[in-house]
Design a protein around this motif. Structure first.
Motif, PDB file in Angstrom:
ATOM      1  N   GLY A  16      42.287  64.317  81.068  1.00 52.95           N
ATOM      2  CA  GLY A  16      43.597  64.854  81.405  1.00 52.95           C
ATOM      3  C   GLY A  16      43.827  64.709  82.901  1.00 52.95           C
ATOM      4  N   PRO A  17      44.891  65.336  83.434  1.00 54.20           N
ATOM      5  CA  PRO A  17      45.173  65.217  84.864  1.00 54.20           C
ATOM      6  C   PRO A  17      43.992  65.596  85.750  1.00 54.20           C
ATOM      7  N   ALA A  18      43.264  66.676  85.421  1.00 57.30           N
ATOM      8  CA  ALA A  18      42.153  67.115  86.274  1.00 57.30           C
ATOM      9  C   ALA A  18      41.079  66.048  86.373  1.00 57.30           C
ATOM     10  N   LEU A  51      46.699  67.445  78.692  1.00 57.52           N
ATOM     11  CA  LEU A  51      47.809  68.392  78.664  1.00 57.52           C
ATOM     12  C   LEU A  51      49.170  67.699  78.717  1.00 57.52           C
ATOM     13  N   ILE A  52      49.248  66.574  79.411  1.00 60.79           N
ATOM     14  CA  ILE A  52      50.541  65.893  79.523  1.00 60.79           C
ATOM     15  C   ILE A  52      51.000  65.400  78.153  1.00 60.79           C
ATOM     16  N   THR A 107      37.456  69.789  81.198  1.00 59.42           N
ATOM     17  CA  THR A 107      37.861  69.927  79.802  1.00 59.42           C
ATOM     18  C   THR A 107      39.074  70.822  79.581  1.00 59.42           C
ATOM     19  N   GLY A 108      39.601  71.440  80.624  1.00 58.73           N
ATOM     20  CA  GLY A 108      40.856  72.174  80.506  1.00 58.73           C
ATOM     21  C   GLY A 108      40.754  73.438  79.668  1.00 58.73           C
ATOM     22  N   ALA A 109      41.890  73.847  79.115  1.00 64.29           N
ATOM     23  CA  ALA A 109      41.973  75.078  78.317  1.00 64.29           C
ATOM     24  C   ALA A 109      42.931  74.831  77.165  1.00 64.29           C
ATOM     25  N   LEU A 377      50.307  74.925  88.439  1.00 68.28           N
ATOM     26  CA  LEU A 377      50.951  73.765  87.856  1.00 68.28           C
ATOM     27  C   LEU A 377      49.995  72.571  87.866  1.00 68.28           C
ATOM     28  N   ILE A 378      50.399  71.504  87.187  1.00 71.34           N
ATOM     29  CA  ILE A 378      49.536  70.336  87.052  1.00 71.34           C
ATOM     30  C   ILE A 378      49.095  69.804  88.409  1.00 71.34           C
TER      31      ILE A 378
END
Length: 463
Positions: A16-18, A51-52, A107-109, A377-378
């Motif tokens: 993802g973005p991260a 996420l995007i 891995t985000g949320a 935010l992203i």
């Protein structure tokens, strides 16, 4: 120790973005200009962007424009995408440590934070993450969503709550020009919701909406946004917040303007309620029939206290958008309360279950929401990535070093296990396929939902 005569091999788990920002930071580093870097981005989904692709409402093409910038990173020769790979199942931490000098987890949320009130388990009580995954065409969720409720409550006053409220209040035909897949269009076309009520525990100055997201609610010809003038209230703490933040002041001004205008005749009503703290979801025969809230009031600091006055709202469905939560990552320590991997500036803090001396797990890092929690935010993940990568490169001279760093070694490993992985070239093929599905209808794309269809579209054409 890492061999300084070859490129530094880094695995990033989560594309993802991260994760992509972390890859970008590595490629822009001085180390990349010297010995060089070689990066593999691992992604559980067959497609990148996280996420995007699977967390942003389909009627937000502006935010999806971030993909253009992310594309440029993944186009670089130092980066390789390996999709449809489930960390912990298809590849383990020990496997990654044998092929790479360092591992970054991004891995985000993707789970819902719990809301502990009576009735939360009733039929008709839903988490935001599940609904977002459905309307964004996530392959791992059911294809149908129950949309029989005429009156719906959304709990929370952040952008995700606004997305859910807006999608529920719009018509299916309004959303058809977006990339929504056919099953989502069919569901939304038959959506019975005509009233959507959004509830916030505190006041207008404490809402977490961004001004642009909030104003977009009023752009639909089908949605009448209604704010009760009694909910426009500020204490000393609220006024200070408005003075110190242009964004907070813009949100408050928009809400004030809506509170004093006459109610129009658009067919779907979207109510924004403040100073209403959810206390119970009401049910009959196991199904949601209402929501009970306690009226709150400001205490002078911008916080609120209960008044002991309760209101019951007739609704048949309740969506909680009270925050996302990251999930435990195999072989890493995890803070269940914060929903993060314990870390200092991206360095993963070792716990008793991890062998080896030292405060930090060797050559293991985190970035994005798994690092700091699902806030911001992203774009905020860029700063996260820069901090994490700076510390990784500082620690690099002391890395144990990969046993088998050849770029083809991990490909041979995955193919030997029979793991059907996707690539960056495969994404270009899937992207072209989705665009071809949208073209006959004058749409930019139609998202492919089924995992096996995504894999098939990502494969090279057989000569």
């Amino acid at each position: 120790m890492t061999d300084q005569t070859r490129p530094l091999r880094v695995a990033i788990v989560g594309a993802g973005p991260a994760g992509i920002y972390a890859a970008d930071a590595l490629m822009k580093s001085d180390y990349a200009a010297g010995p060089g870097v070689s990066i593999d981005l691992y992604e559980r989904m067959p497609a990148p962007f996280g996420l995007i692709r699977y967390g942003v409402a389909p009627d937000h093409p502006r935010i999806k424009g971030i993909i253009t910038a992310l594309h440029k990173v993944l186009d670089k020769p130092q980066v390789r995408l390996l999709g449809n790979i489930d960390y912990g199942t298809d590849i383990t931490l020990e496997d990654l440590q044998s092929f790479y000098d360092s591992v970054i987890f991004s891995t985000g949320a993707n789970a819902d934070r719990a809301l502990k009130i009576p009735g939360i388990e009733l039929d008709g009580s839903y988490g935001a993450a599940d609904f977002v995954s459905w309307y964004d065409g996530h392959p791992d969720v059911p294809r149908n969503w129950p949309l029989d409720a005429e009156k719906v409550a959304v709990l929370g006053v952040g952008n995700v709550a606004l997305d859910i409220a807006r999608v529920l209040a719009k018509t299916g035909d309004e959303l058809l020009p977006t990339e929504i897949p056919p099953n989502v269009y069919e569901g939304l076309k038959n959506n019975k919701a005509v009233e959507v009520h959004v509830f916030g525990r505190r006041g207008p100055a404490q809402a977490k909406f961004t001004p642009l997201e909030l104003r977009e609610l009023d752009h639909s010809p089908n949605i009448e946004v209604i704010v009760d003038p009694a909910d426009i209230d500020y204490d000393e703490g609220s006024e200070a917040a408005r003075r110190n933040s242009k964004q907070i002041d813009m949100v408050a001004n928009t809400l004030q303007d809506w509170a004093i205008r006459d109610v129009g005749d658009r067919p779907h009503k979207l109510f924004l309620h403040f100073f209403e703290s959810p206390s119970e979801i009401l049910g009959e025969d196991g199904k949601v029939v209402g929501l009970r809230t306690e009226r709150t009031q400001l205490d002078g600091t911008g916080n609120v206290k209960g008044t002991g006055t309760f209101n019951d709202w007739e609704v048949q469905a309740v969506y909680r958008a009270v925050g996302y939560l990251s999930q435990n990552i195999a072989k890493l320590p995890f803070d269940d309360q914060a929903g993060t991997v314990p870390n200092e500036a991206g360095r993963v803090i070792a716990d008793d279950t991890v062998e080896g001396a030292g405060r930090f797990m060797p050559a293991t890092y985190v970035t994005g929401w798994i690092k700091r929690g699902p806030v911001g935010l992203i774009g905020h993940t860029k700063g996260d990535a820069n901090e994490t990568v700076a510390n990784l490169l500082e620690d690099q001279p002391n890395f144990p070093g990969a046993e088998n760093p050849a770029e083809e070694a991990v490909i041979e490993f995955l193919e030997g296990k029979g793991v059907p992985y996707t690539t960056w070239q495969g994404w270009y093929r899937l992207d072209a396929h989705e665009r071809s599905l949208g073209e006959p209808e004058g749409r930019e794309r139609v998202k492919v939902v089924e995992r096996h269809d995504m894999l098939k579209a990502s494969e090279p054409d057989k000569a």
